[in-house]
Design a protein around this motif. Structure first.
Motif, PDB file in Angstrom:
ATOM      1  N   UNK A 112      -0.780 -11.069   5.368  1.00 36.97           N
ATOM      2  CA  UNK A 112       0.373 -10.172   5.870  1.00 36.97           C
ATOM      3  C   UNK A 112      -0.197  -8.971   5.729  1.00 36.97           C
ATOM      4  N   UNK A 113       0.101  -7.645   6.145  1.00 35.97           N
ATOM      5  CA  UNK A 113      -0.415  -6.515   6.232  1.00 35.97           C
ATOM      6  C   UNK A 113      -0.446  -5.787   4.823  1.00 35.97           C
ATOM      7  N   UNK A 114       0.745  -6.256   3.833  1.00 34.37           N
ATOM      8  CA  UNK A 114       0.666  -6.006   2.398  1.00 34.37           C
ATOM      9  C   UNK A 114      -0.135  -6.741   1.540  1.00 34.37           C
ATOM     10  N   UNK A 115      -0.983  -7.707   2.161  1.00 35.93           N
ATOM     11  CA  UNK A 115      -1.793  -8.466   0.980  1.00 35.93           C
ATOM     12  C   UNK A 115      -3.074  -7.646   0.871  1.00 35.93           C
ATOM     13  N   UNK A 116      -3.723  -7.880  -0.454  1.00 38.92           N
ATOM     14  CA  UNK A 116      -4.764  -6.999  -0.804  1.00 38.92           C
ATOM     15  C   UNK A 116      -6.064  -7.932  -0.609  1.00 38.92           C
ATOM     16  N   UNK A 117      -7.079  -7.167  -0.681  1.00 36.18           N
ATOM     17  CA  UNK A 117      -8.225  -7.819  -0.695  1.00 36.18           C
ATOM     18  C   UNK A 117      -9.719  -7.158  -1.440  1.00 36.18           C
ATOM     19  N   UNK A 152     -14.051  -9.087 -12.373  1.00 36.91           N
ATOM     20  CA  UNK A 152     -12.913  -9.394 -13.108  1.00 36.91           C
ATOM     21  C   UNK A 152     -11.788  -8.221 -13.333  1.00 36.91           C
ATOM     22  N   UNK A 153     -12.593  -7.276 -13.613  1.00 38.07           N
ATOM     23  CA  UNK A 153     -11.456  -6.028 -13.778  1.00 38.07           C
ATOM     24  C   UNK A 153     -10.833  -5.751 -12.574  1.00 38.07           C
ATOM     25  N   UNK A 154     -11.535  -5.735 -11.566  1.00 39.23           N
ATOM     26  CA  UNK A 154     -10.991  -5.174 -10.046  1.00 39.23           C
ATOM     27  C   UNK A 154      -9.787  -6.463  -9.595  1.00 39.23           C
ATOM     28  N   UNK A 155     -10.342  -7.695  -9.777  1.00 40.38           N
ATOM     29  CA  UNK A 155      -9.271  -8.669  -9.191  1.00 40.38           C
ATOM     30  C   UNK A 155      -8.058  -8.623 -10.142  1.00 40.38           C
ATOM     31  N   UNK A 156      -8.080  -8.577 -11.630  1.00 41.05           N
ATOM     32  CA  UNK A 156      -6.933  -8.399 -12.440  1.00 41.05           C
ATOM     33  C   UNK A 156      -6.221  -7.122 -11.880  1.00 41.05           C
ATOM     34  N   UNK A 157      -6.757  -6.056 -11.819  1.00 43.38           N
ATOM     35  CA  UNK A 157      -5.901  -4.875 -11.348  1.00 43.38           C
ATOM     36  C   UNK A 157      -5.132  -5.089  -9.925  1.00 43.38           C
ATOM     37  N   UNK A 158      -5.894  -5.591  -8.977  1.00 41.17           N
ATOM     38  CA  UNK A 158      -5.165  -6.010  -7.777  1.00 41.17           C
ATOM     39  C   UNK A 158      -4.219  -7.010  -8.027  1.00 41.17           C
ATOM     40  N   UNK A 159      -4.416  -8.105  -8.708  1.00 42.34           N
ATOM     41  CA  UNK A 159      -3.466  -8.932  -8.937  1.00 42.34           C
ATOM     42  C   UNK A 159      -2.245  -8.871  -9.548  1.00 42.34           C
ATOM     43  N   UNK A 160      -2.490  -7.794 -10.607  1.00 44.49           N
ATOM     44  CA  UNK A 160      -1.249  -7.426 -11.201  1.00 44.49           C
ATOM     45  C   UNK A 160      -0.589  -6.236 -10.825  1.00 44.49           C
ATOM     46  N   UNK A 161      -1.008  -5.603  -9.630  1.00 37.49           N
ATOM     47  CA  UNK A 161      -0.273  -4.674  -9.109  1.00 37.49           C
ATOM     48  C   UNK A 161       0.622  -5.129  -8.100  1.00 37.49           C
TER      49      UNK A 161
END
Length: 162
Positions: A112-117, A152-161
């Motif tokens: 979806x367009x709102x998914x992050x990568x 790890x930091x970036x994945x956590x940040x994206x996953x928790x936003x």
């Protein structure tokens, strides 16, 4: 602390191999020597899925690339970026940055367009200048120490936003 996937946003990680999972131009006996560290990060952020963006995808089928991963992580390897990207798949401004264009094309076709990568790669010039969605590794070493911590930091940040 292990994060729980139920309360996290899905993040797609585009994973390069040469210069990331092992040093660039290393002997094949050293291939994938740092993959276990990347897998540990992925286990820490269980809402992360993996898409292979490495040029290995041109030589090997997805099933062979999945076999490089531990069983629990292999099931989260959901695809490979396209080999060639057309103007229909991405905005023209990304075509000068092939890895970036491939990631966008895969996201447009599969999410979806709102998914992050996020991408982890040793070649930042394959992405649009000043793009903050890539964790850059030193190709002489691969994903070690600081690069794994940043991943790890970036994945956590994206996953928790959320």
């Amino acid at each position: 602390m292990l994060l729980h996937a139920v309360s996290m946003r899905r993040v797609t990680l585009f994973l390069d191999f040469d210069g990331v999972t092992h040093p660039l131009h290393c002997h094949e006996s050293k291939h994938f020597r740092w993959l276990s560290g990347i897998e540990d990060v992925l286990r820490h952020v269980p809402s992360t899925e993996v898409v292979v963006s490495s040029t290995w995808r041109i030589q090997y089928p997805l099933v062979a690339l999945r076999a490089r991963f531990s069983a629990d992580v292999a099931e989260r390897v959901v695809g490979m970026t396209p080999h060639q990207v057309s103007l229909d798949a991405v905005p023209a401004r990304f075509l000068g940055f092939p890895r970036h264009a491939e990631c966008i094309a895969w996201m447009r076709a599969n999410r979806q367009s709102h998914d992050v990568w996020l991408a982890i790669d040793d070649r930042p010039y394959l992405f649009e200048p000043f793009f903050s969605g890539v964790v850059v590794t030193d190709s002489r070493f691969g994903a070690t120490g600081d690069a794994l911590e940043k991943l790890r930091h970036e994945l956590e940040r994206l996953a928790l936003s959320l």
